[in-house]
Design a protein around this motif. Structure first.
Motif, PDB file in Angstrom:
ATOM      1  N   SER A 150       0.867  -1.174   0.000  1.00 46.57           N
ATOM      2  CA  SER A 150       0.000   0.000   0.000  1.00 46.57           C
ATOM      3  C   SER A 150       0.900   1.220   0.000  1.00 46.57           C
ATOM      4  CB  SER A 150      -0.910   0.015   1.231  1.00 46.57           C
ATOM      5  OG  SER A 150      -1.554   1.258   1.381  1.00 46.57           O
ATOM      6  N   THR A 151       0.524   2.268  -0.744  1.00 51.45           N
ATOM      7  CA  THR A 151       1.365   3.467  -0.787  1.00 51.45           C
ATOM      8  C   THR A 151       1.144   4.376   0.409  1.00 51.45           C
ATOM      9  OG1 THR A 151      -0.287   4.626  -2.111  1.00 51.45           O
ATOM     10  CG2 THR A 151       1.470   3.473  -3.297  1.00 51.45           C
ATOM     11  N   GLN A 152       0.006   4.226   1.062  1.00 52.91           N
ATOM     12  CA  GLN A 152      -0.316   5.059   2.222  1.00 52.91           C
ATOM     13  C   GLN A 152      -0.900   4.158   3.310  1.00 52.91           C
ATOM     14  OE1 GLN A 152       0.408   8.415   1.793  1.00 52.91           O
ATOM     15  NE2 GLN A 152       0.140   8.713   3.982  1.00 52.91           N
ATOM     16  N   PRO A 153      -0.059   3.326   3.935  1.00 48.90           N
ATOM     17  CA  PRO A 153      -0.582   2.334   4.883  1.00 48.90           C
ATOM     18  C   PRO A 153      -1.109   2.992   6.156  1.00 48.90           C
ATOM     19  CG  PRO A 153       1.797   2.409   5.016  1.00 48.90           C
ATOM     20  CD  PRO A 153       1.400   3.309   3.869  1.00 48.90           C
ATOM     21  N   PHE A 154      -2.075   2.336   6.732  1.00 49.27           N
ATOM     22  CA  PHE A 154      -2.605   2.800   8.017  1.00 49.27           C
ATOM     23  C   PHE A 154      -2.649   1.606   8.954  1.00 49.27           C
ATOM     24  CE2 PHE A 154      -5.726   4.122  11.157  1.00 49.27           C
ATOM     25  CZ  PHE A 154      -5.320   5.424  11.402  1.00 49.27           C
ATOM     26  N   PHE A 155      -1.916   1.716  10.070  1.00 47.67           N
ATOM     27  CA  PHE A 155      -1.826   0.615  11.025  1.00 47.67           C
ATOM     28  C   PHE A 155      -2.656   0.928  12.267  1.00 47.67           C
ATOM     29  CE2 PHE A 155       2.043   0.326   8.508  1.00 47.67           C
ATOM     30  CZ  PHE A 155       2.080  -1.029   8.206  1.00 47.67           C
ATOM     31  N   LYS A 156      -3.318  -0.096  12.765  1.00 40.65           N
ATOM     32  CA  LYS A 156      -4.046   0.010  14.025  1.00 40.65           C
ATOM     33  C   LYS A 156      -3.324  -0.825  15.072  1.00 40.65           C
ATOM     34  CE  LYS A 156      -8.640   1.110  12.214  1.00 40.65           C
ATOM     35  NZ  LYS A 156      -8.600   2.471  12.756  1.00 40.65           N
ATOM     36  N   TYR A 157      -3.353  -0.317  16.305  1.00 41.11           N
ATOM     37  CA  TYR A 157      -2.613  -0.945  17.393  1.00 41.11           C
ATOM     38  C   TYR A 157      -3.574  -1.418  18.479  1.00 41.11           C
ATOM     39  CZ  TYR A 157       1.250   1.265  14.996  1.00 41.11           C
ATOM     40  OH  TYR A 157       2.148   1.637  14.033  1.00 41.11           O
ATOM     41  N   LEU A 158      -3.179  -2.504  19.147  1.00 38.27           N
ATOM     42  CA  LEU A 158      -4.025  -3.068  20.201  1.00 38.27           C
ATOM     43  C   LEU A 158      -3.638  -2.581  21.588  1.00 38.27           C
ATOM     44  CD1 LEU A 158      -4.512  -6.741  18.977  1.00 38.27           C
ATOM     45  CD2 LEU A 158      -5.865  -4.705  18.490  1.00 38.27           C
ATOM     46  N   VAL A 159      -2.527  -1.880  21.686  1.00 33.17           N
ATOM     47  CA  VAL A 159      -2.139  -1.256  22.959  1.00 33.17           C
ATOM     48  C   VAL A 159      -1.583   0.130  22.646  1.00 33.17           C
ATOM     49  CG1 VAL A 159      -1.627  -3.470  24.079  1.00 33.17           C
ATOM     50  CG2 VAL A 159       0.202  -2.203  22.963  1.00 33.17           C
ATOM     51  N   GLY A 160      -1.447   0.938  23.678  1.00 36.58           N
ATOM     52  CA  GLY A 160      -0.852   2.251  23.516  1.00 36.58           C
ATOM     53  C   GLY A 160      -1.871   3.366  23.421  1.00 36.58           C
ATOM     54  N   LYS A 161      -1.348   4.591  23.319  1.00 40.65           N
ATOM     55  CA  LYS A 161      -2.192   5.789  23.322  1.00 40.65           C
ATOM     56  C   LYS A 161      -3.147   5.843  22.138  1.00 40.65           C
ATOM     57  CE  LYS A 161       1.442   8.435  25.652  1.00 40.65           C
ATOM     58  NZ  LYS A 161       2.392   9.566  25.555  1.00 40.65           N
ATOM     59  N   THR A 162      -2.752   5.209  21.025  1.00 43.39           N
ATOM     60  CA  THR A 162      -3.605   5.239  19.829  1.00 43.39           C
ATOM     61  C   THR A 162      -4.293   3.900  19.588  1.00 43.39           C
ATOM     62  OG1 THR A 162      -1.700   4.622  18.451  1.00 43.39           O
ATOM     63  CG2 THR A 162      -2.150   6.983  18.724  1.00 43.39           C
ATOM     64  N   SER A 163      -4.410   3.089  20.630  1.00 49.01           N
ATOM     65  CA  SER A 163      -4.960   1.747  20.451  1.00 49.01           C
ATOM     66  C   SER A 163      -6.468   1.789  20.157  1.00 49.01           C
ATOM     67  CB  SER A 163      -4.715   0.892  21.695  1.00 49.01           C
ATOM     68  OG  SER A 163      -5.607   1.246  22.727  1.00 49.01           O
ATOM     69  N   LEU A 164      -6.945   0.689  19.587  1.00 49.39           N
ATOM     70  CA  LEU A 164      -8.376   0.562  19.306  1.00 49.39           C
ATOM     71  C   LEU A 164      -9.208   0.687  20.573  1.00 49.39           C
ATOM     72  CD1 LEU A 164      -8.470  -2.340  16.696  1.00 49.39           C
ATOM     73  CD2 LEU A 164      -9.181   0.023  16.339  1.00 49.39           C
ATOM     74  N   TRP A 165      -8.658   0.207  21.681  1.00 49.66           N
ATOM     75  CA  TRP A 165      -9.408   0.256  22.945  1.00 49.66           C
ATOM     76  C   TRP A 165      -9.719   1.693  23.345  1.00 49.66           C
ATOM     77  CZ3 TRP A 165     -11.457  -4.156  23.911  1.00 49.66           C
ATOM     78  CH2 TRP A 165     -10.783  -5.337  23.608  1.00 49.66           C
ATOM     79  N   LYS A 166      -8.818   2.618  22.968  1.00 52.48           N
ATOM     80  CA  LYS A 166      -9.032   4.021  23.328  1.00 52.48           C
ATOM     81  C   LYS A 166     -10.183   4.644  22.532  1.00 52.48           C
ATOM     82  CE  LYS A 166      -7.108   6.242  25.682  1.00 52.48           C
ATOM     83  NZ  LYS A 166      -7.487   6.549  27.075  1.00 52.48           N
ATOM     84  N   THR A 167     -10.474   4.078  21.361  1.00 53.26           N
ATOM     85  CA  THR A 167     -11.547   4.630  20.549  1.00 53.26           C
ATOM     86  C   THR A 167     -12.919   4.099  20.951  1.00 53.26           C
ATOM     87  OG1 THR A 167     -11.300   2.917  18.860  1.00 53.26           O
ATOM     88  CG2 THR A 167      -9.982   4.906  18.600  1.00 53.26           C
ATOM     89  N   LEU A 168     -12.932   3.008  21.705  1.00 50.07           N
ATOM     90  CA  LEU A 168     -14.211   2.475  22.180  1.00 50.07           C
ATOM     91  C   LEU A 168     -14.703   3.274  23.382  1.00 50.07           C
ATOM     92  CD1 LEU A 168     -13.520  -1.375  22.019  1.00 50.07           C
ATOM     93  CD2 LEU A 168     -14.988  -0.048  20.486  1.00 50.07           C
ATOM     94  N   SER A 169     -16.011   3.425  23.487  1.00 48.65           N
ATOM     95  CA  SER A 169     -16.565   4.116  24.657  1.00 48.65           C
ATOM     96  C   SER A 169     -16.319   3.272  25.905  1.00 48.65           C
ATOM     97  CB  SER A 169     -18.070   4.331  24.470  1.00 48.65           C
ATOM     98  OG  SER A 169     -18.727   3.090  24.348  1.00 48.65           O
ATOM     99  N   PRO A 170     -16.216   3.909  27.091  1.00 45.06           N
ATOM    100  CA  PRO A 170     -15.956   3.166  28.325  1.00 45.06           C
ATOM    101  C   PRO A 170     -16.976   2.055  28.580  1.00 45.06           C
ATOM    102  CG  PRO A 170     -15.695   5.520  28.695  1.00 45.06           C
ATOM    103  CD  PRO A 170     -16.263   5.360  27.318  1.00 45.06           C
TER     104      PRO A 170
END
Length: 426
Positions: free
Chosen positions: A374-394
């Motif tokens: 991909s020329t413009q890859p986008f990675f999602k992470y399962l831990v860390g400040k930008t993790s998917l868990w942070k985008t889920l509501s509490p």
């Protein structure tokens, strides 16, 4: 009809319970369990119970072989030498020995040029990125829609996109080995998973495939000159030039367009005692659009971890270990562990579409390059400040993980503290 004793049923339940709660297991252990079931079936089971036990044993064997196959399929693998000459060496990861390459339609190879070594002009049926791992030299490249070659100097850390059918030659004008790795997309290749090269000259050059009459007529040459043109270069793929041979001088202006040095750019992520990360996409280096690929460079400090990630593009990632060692884990369909092993310099492995990968460096740290389709890859992470868990509501996080409010808050606060390059515990 024979009666199955309660004692045998109890023993069978214990065996089945042990197996189902332990999978996936290492292959030798699974085979041992399977063998024990067979021993039990012949020694103690009634004839009614025997077919069931044999079926369980057969299922375990099938599962174990499938798991072992998947782990072997993803890698890690080292390159095979396909050419050796005075001027240098050519290596490849062959899809015949590494089937995931053909399945994922990616490929990899390595060029090692000795001083004065020249890789003869050639083109390939695949788009690639060339990554200079060591040394310096110069290359000439003619892009598919261009009518002139560009000659540029290359050095360690340089990234050079090489589109499908681009003609290039590679020359080591330094005093040490020049090592370049090629990672690419083989979806349009004659043999997906492998780069197929077409040489312009040499013992395997294009002209050798034509009759002399065709070459003579096309080039307007007599028989003697035609024979000389076709047969005078006896080298194949890589030759060694004589000291003092005059070669085209590199252009600094062209280098800015053709080459990007990833070592000279600021990291996208830097974490003290964790390491650094650079993602090279078309946004930073527009020429990557010509090959449809992107590059990632990671340096992990000793015992640091790269957080579990996956590409949210429909993209495959090919990872080459440059230096150091560590462990890699890949999780795939049905959350199965499909790769859990040690990797070291020279190893290459593949991460299929949306599979999750994480690495931990050894005591000396670990460095790698990866290519993503991909020329413009986008990675999602399962831990860390930008993790998917942070985008889920509490609330969703709490019920999803079946945690109390307090436990969910602790988990969320940990995510705030963790970067994607995780330093070792103090």
């Amino acid at each position: 009809m024979a009666v199955i004793s309660s004692h045998n049923i109890y023993k069978l339940r214990l065996i089945v319970s042990e197996i189902t709660t332990s999978l996936p297991l290492p292959l030798p252990l699974i085979l041992l369990i399977s063998h024990k079931i067979l021993q039990f079936s012949f020694a103690e089971a009634s004839m009614d119970l025997l077919p069931l036990i044999l079926l369980i044993s057969h299922t375990i064997l099938q599962f174990s072989l499938a798991e072992a196959s998947m782990e072997s399929e993803l890698g890690p693998k080292i390159a095979q030498k396909i050419f050796e000459g005075e001027g240098g060496f050519s290596y490849s990861w062959l899809s015949a020995e590494f089937p995931i390459l053909s399945q994922a339609k990616v490929g990899a190879g390595k060029l090692v040029l000795n001083p004065l070594g020249l890789a003869l002009p050639h083109y390939a049926d695949s788009s690639k990125v060339a990554i200079v791992l060591q040394g310096k030299g110069r290359i000439g490249i003619i892009f598919p829609k261009a009518s002139e070659q560009k000659v540029v100097e290359i050095e360690e850390g340089d990234i050079i996109p090489v589109p499908l059918a681009a003609v290039s030659w590679w020359f080591n004008d330094g005093d040490s080995k020049l090592i370049v790795i090629f990672l690419g997309d083989t979806s349009k290749a004659h043999s997906p998973g492998d780069f197929t090269y077409f040489l312009l000259a040499g013992a395997k050059g294009i002209f050798t495939g034509f009759s002399n009459n065709f070459v003579s007529g096309a080039c307007d040459l007599d028989e003697e000159d035609t024979n000389k043109l076709v047969n005078s270069q006896s080298g194949v793929l890589i030759i060694k030039l004589k000291e003092g041979t005059n070669m085209p001088q590199p252009s600094k202006a062209d280098k800015q367009e053709v080459v990007f040095n990833i070592e000279a750019t600021l990291p996208d992520v830097y974490v003290e005692n964790g390491g650094k990360l650079v993602v090279l996409s078309r946004e930073k280096f527009p020429l990557l659009e010509e090959v449809g690929l992107s590059v990632k460079h990671v340096r992990l400090d000793a015992n640091a971890m790269f957080a579990p990630e996956f590409s949210s593009d429909p993209a495959v990632q090919v990872i080459y270990i440059v230096e150091g060692s560590g462990r890699v884990e890949v999780v795939g369909i049905d959350s199965e562990s499909v790769l859990n092993t040690t990797v070291k310099d020279g190893d290459l492995f593949v991460v299929p579409i949306v599979f999750v990968v994480s690495t931990v460096a050894g005591n000396e740290g670990m460095e790698w390059f990866s290519m993503t389709t991909s020329t413009q890859p986008f990675f999602k992470y399962l831990v860390g400040k930008t993790s998917l868990w942070k985008t889920l509501s509490p609330q969703v996080l709490q019920v999803t993980l079946n945690l109390t409010t307090e436990e969910a808050e602790v988990f969320s606060s940990k995510m705030n503290k963790n970067p994607i390059l995780i330093p070792p515990p103090m």
